[in-house]
Scaffold this active site. Structure first.
Site, short mmCIF file in Angstrom:
data_model
loop_
_atom_site.label_atom_id
_atom_site.label_comp_id
_atom_site.label_asym_id
_atom_site.label_seq_id
_atom_site.Cartn_x
_atom_site.Cartn_y
_atom_site.Cartn_z
N LYS A 116 0.81 -1.22 0.00
CA LYS A 116 0.00 0.00 0.00
C LYS A 116 0.84 1.27 0.00
O LYS A 116 0.45 2.27 -0.60
CB LYS A 116 -0.98 -0.03 1.18
CG LYS A 116 -2.02 -1.14 1.00
CD LYS A 116 -2.85 -1.36 2.25
CE LYS A 116 -3.81 -0.23 2.46
NZ LYS A 116 -4.69 -0.50 3.64
N GLU A 200 -0.05 8.21 7.59
CA GLU A 200 -0.70 9.27 6.83
C GLU A 200 -1.60 10.10 7.72
O GLU A 200 -1.93 9.71 8.84
CB GLU A 200 -1.45 8.71 5.60
CG GLU A 200 -2.55 7.74 5.89
CD GLU A 200 -3.10 7.05 4.63
OE1 GLU A 200 -2.38 6.89 3.61
OE2 GLU A 200 -4.27 6.63 4.67
N LYS A 237 -16.38 -2.45 5.74
CA LYS A 237 -17.65 -2.05 5.14
C LYS A 237 -18.80 -2.94 5.60
O LYS A 237 -18.64 -4.15 5.73
CB LYS A 237 -17.54 -2.14 3.61
CG LYS A 237 -16.45 -1.24 3.05
CD LYS A 237 -16.02 -1.69 1.67
CE LYS A 237 -14.78 -0.93 1.22
NZ LYS A 237 -14.10 -1.58 0.08
N GLU A 275 -9.76 2.98 -4.38
CA GLU A 275 -10.47 3.53 -3.23
C GLU A 275 -9.99 4.94 -2.92
O GLU A 275 -8.78 5.19 -2.86
CB GLU A 275 -10.25 2.63 -2.00
CG GLU A 275 -10.83 1.23 -2.16
CD GLU A 275 -10.79 0.41 -0.87
OE1 GLU A 275 -11.62 -0.51 -0.75
OE2 GLU A 275 -9.96 0.69 0.01
N ARG A 292 -8.67 -6.91 -7.54
CA ARG A 292 -9.50 -8.12 -7.51
C ARG A 292 -10.96 -7.71 -7.60
O ARG A 292 -11.27 -6.53 -7.55
CB ARG A 292 -9.27 -8.84 -6.18
CG ARG A 292 -9.53 -7.90 -5.02
CD ARG A 292 -9.51 -8.58 -3.67
NE ARG A 292 -9.41 -7.65 -2.58
CZ ARG A 292 -10.41 -7.01 -1.99
NH1 ARG A 292 -11.64 -7.19 -2.42
NH2 ARG A 292 -10.21 -6.18 -0.99
N VAL A 295 -16.22 -7.41 -2.70
CA VAL A 295 -17.43 -7.90 -2.07
C VAL A 295 -18.66 -7.16 -2.62
O VAL A 295 -19.69 -7.76 -2.94
CB VAL A 295 -17.34 -7.69 -0.53
CG1 VAL A 295 -18.66 -8.03 0.13
CG2 VAL A 295 -16.20 -8.51 0.06
P1 ADP Z 1 -13.79 -5.22 -0.08
O1 ADP Z 1 -13.01 -3.98 -0.34
O2 ADP Z 1 -14.04 -6.08 -1.26
O3 ADP Z 1 -14.95 -4.98 0.77
P2 ADP Z 1 -12.39 -6.29 2.16
O4 ADP Z 1 -11.14 -5.50 2.42
O5 ADP Z 1 -13.53 -6.11 3.10
O6 ADP Z 1 -12.76 -6.08 0.68
O7 ADP Z 1 -11.99 -7.80 2.07
C1 ADP Z 1 -12.71 -8.75 1.30
C2 ADP Z 1 -12.70 -10.06 2.01
O8 ADP Z 1 -11.43 -10.62 1.99
C3 ADP Z 1 -13.15 -9.98 3.42
O9 ADP Z 1 -13.93 -11.09 3.67
C4 ADP Z 1 -11.86 -9.99 4.21
O10 ADP Z 1 -12.03 -10.65 5.44
C5 ADP Z 1 -10.93 -10.75 3.30
N1 ADP Z 1 -9.59 -10.18 3.26
C6 ADP Z 1 -9.19 -9.00 2.76
N2 ADP Z 1 -7.88 -8.84 2.84
C7 ADP Z 1 -7.40 -9.95 3.41
C8 ADP Z 1 -6.10 -10.42 3.77
N3 ADP Z 1 -5.01 -9.70 3.53
N4 ADP Z 1 -6.00 -11.61 4.35
C9 ADP Z 1 -7.09 -12.36 4.56
N5 ADP Z 1 -8.33 -11.99 4.25
C10 ADP Z 1 -8.49 -10.81 3.68
P1 ADP Z 2 -7.90 -1.92 3.98
O1 ADP Z 2 -6.72 -2.30 3.15
O2 ADP Z 2 -7.97 -2.64 5.27
O3 ADP Z 2 -9.16 -1.91 3.18
P2 ADP Z 2 -7.85 0.98 3.74
O4 ADP Z 2 -6.56 1.70 3.57
O5 ADP Z 2 -8.69 0.82 2.54
O6 ADP Z 2 -7.57 -0.41 4.42
O7 ADP Z 2 -8.69 1.69 4.88
C1 ADP Z 2 -9.86 1.11 5.42
C2 ADP Z 2 -10.74 2.17 6.01
O8 ADP Z 2 -10.05 2.88 7.06
C3 ADP Z 2 -11.17 3.26 5.05
O9 ADP Z 2 -12.31 2.90 4.32
C4 ADP Z 2 -11.43 4.43 5.99
O10 ADP Z 2 -12.69 4.32 6.61
C5 ADP Z 2 -10.38 4.27 7.04
N1 ADP Z 2 -9.16 5.05 6.72
C6 ADP Z 2 -8.03 4.57 6.19
N2 ADP Z 2 -7.11 5.53 6.05
C7 ADP Z 2 -7.66 6.68 6.53
C8 ADP Z 2 -7.21 8.02 6.69
N3 ADP Z 2 -5.97 8.41 6.35
N4 ADP Z 2 -8.05 8.93 7.25
C9 ADP Z 2 -9.29 8.56 7.62
N5 ADP Z 2 -9.78 7.32 7.50
C10 ADP Z 2 -8.99 6.36 6.96
MG MG Z 3 -9.58 -0.73 1.55
#
Ligand code: ADP
Ligand code: ADP
Ligand code: MG
Length: 447
Positions: A116, A200, A237, A275, A292, A295
């Protein structure tokens, strides 16, 4: 076109992919763990191969067994779904070297975007606005402190290998830093085998808005509008909609074009999601790219009429996109509720056991994606999401009414679920007004 696809996943997404294959006259191979032999994806596939014991690391993450299953059954491609191997460049590479097509982007692209911190640098180079933050990975707590003092509190520490909301910590002041640094790093190490963090700015009360895009092997890109995913619990989410009621056509176009610019810059191929966070002044910032299917892809399918999983398969098979940006129109409104086997009255503890009665919602504009059925026993080893309920109608108020109706007729006996909790969200006055940020659940659902 492929003749046979192995689905390297379980649960509702495996069922979803099998359905796409069947409509495309492609044979399917399911893989399953010893705990999943009764799962719907096993019953629906043309063939099924047990790939190991219940624990995911022994079965769904058992690379040799999955590849062997594909080779033994004569599959010519592998669809990874989401989670598991979907964002693992090593797996994509292994597929390729076995002569199997991996349905997703190439390993190099995945590598570039899967980390990331590196993805942010790449997005910046491609001209995407990114969340202000430090440069690359943190080497020490001291470095985090210096970066935080420069940008001002609060900040977020985030795992560079993170996903599913894990490995993220908000830090409000210097005295919280030490502990947050250790906890985030340990959580990332335990979940992803990589404890590296980046830092960040914490954007105050943002919306999470993401752009779905498709890119083929010939440099053609389209974006399929956006999804609003601000309703989250612990950075995960819970409910998603398309379109977002918070942006106008100009912002929509700018976000779409920023997403496509990044995809083009890295030569992205297949379906992907960029995102963004949208702040209260209407500025948007790149957060990460998911390489990918997601969901929440069905809400986009409803409002654009594009079958994202079929497009993934066509792209991987070398077909050109059969439509361009001008052919994409977003019509009506779709909402998805993630139905989770958990107990909201007991701190959302996971709930497992046998489904005794399953009466899914139905009727006009309702879609159910699930692997559960009457008598199915939910194993304790996997993600607790058991079903997605998606509705579509002409506009947001009508879609909300439809979701309310669908949730009210959805009945599951035998386990605890969050159906009533979703009903409370849908009825919440702030949600109804469209006044939602990522702080919605903690701020507006605290009853
Ligand atoms: P989306 O952005 O599609 O909502 P999520 O970040 O919620 O994706 O992840 C999608 C699914 O994959 C979830 O069921 C989460 O538990 C699983 N998941 C996401 N990242 C990982 C990871 N690095 N290792 C294991 N499971 C993951
Ligand atoms: P993941 O890989 O687990 O999906 P993300 O980087 O997409 O992680 O962040 C997941 C959630 O965390 C975002 O949807 C947002 O709600 C919150 N988030 C992440 N980074 C920030 C930020 N810099 N400031 C505020 N909220 C954040
Ligand atoms: Mg995310």
């Amino acid at each position: 076109m492929f003749k046979k696809i192995l689905i390297a996943n379980r649960g509702e997404i495996a069922v979803r992919i099998i359905r796409a294959c069947r409509e495309m006259d492609i044979k399917t191979v399911a893989v399953y763990s010893e705990a999943d032999s009764d799962s719907l994806h096993v019953k629906l596939a043309d063939q099924a191969v047990c790939v190991g014991p219940a624990m995911s690391r022994d079965s769904y993450l058992n690379m040799p067994n999955i590849l062997n299953a594909a080779l033994i059954t004569g599959a010519d491609a592998v669809h990874p779904g989401f989670g598991y191997f979907s964002e693992n460049p090593g797996f994509a590479e292994a597929c390729e070297s076995c002569g199997l097509v991996f349905i997703g982007p190439g390993p190099e692209t995945m590598e570039l975007l899967g980390d990331k911190a590196r993805a942010k640098e790449t997005a910046k180079e491609a001209g995407c606005p990114v969340i202000p933050g430090g440069d690359g990975l943190l080497k020490s707590e001291q470095e985090a402190l210096e970066a935080a003092l420069k940008m001002g509190w609060p900040v977020r520490l985030k795992a560079t290998a993170g996903g599913g909301g894990r490995g993220i910590r908000i830090v409000n002041s210097e005295d919280e830093l030490s502990n947050a640094y250790r906890v985030a790093s340990a959580e990332a190490e335990a979940s992803f085998g990589n404890g590296s963090l980046y830092i960040e700015k914490d954007i105050s009360d943002p919306r999470h808005i993401e752009v779905q895009l498709l890119g083929d092997k010939y440099g053609n890109y389209v974006y399929l509008g956006e999804r609003e995913c601000s309703v989250q619990r612990r950075n995960q989410k819970l409910l998603e909609e398309a379109p977002s009621c918070a942006i106008n056509d100009e912002t929509r176009r700018k976000m779409g074009e920023a997403a496509v610019a990044l995809a083009r810059y890295v030569g992205y191929e297949n379906a992907g999601t960029v995102e963004f966070l949208l702040d209260s002044d209407g500025n948007f910032y790149f957060m990460e790219m998911n390489t990918r299917v997601q969901v929440e892809h069905p809400v986009t399918e409803f409002v654009t009429g594009v079958d994202i999983v079929k497009e993934q398969i066509r792209i991987a098979a070398g077909e050109k996109l059969s439509f361009g940006q001008k052919d994409i129109t977003v019509r009506g409104h779709a909402i998805e509720c993630r139905i989770i086997a958990e107990d909201p009255s007991n701190n959302f503890a996971p709930s497992v056991g046998r489904i005794r009665v399953f009466v899914p919602a139905g009727g006009p504009g309702v879609r159910i994606d699930t692997h559960i059925y009457d008598g199915y026993e939910i194993p304790p080893y996997y993600d607790a999401m058991i079903c997605k309920l998606i509705v579509y109608d002409r506009d947001r108020p009508s879609a909300i009414k439809r979701m309310k109706r669908a949730l009210s007729e959805f009945y599951i006996e035998g386990i605890k679920t969050n159906i009533e909790y979703q009903q409370k969200i849908i009825e919440n006055e702030y949600f109804v007004k469209g006044d939602i940020t990522t702080g919605f659940i903690p701020q507006r659902m605290n009853r």
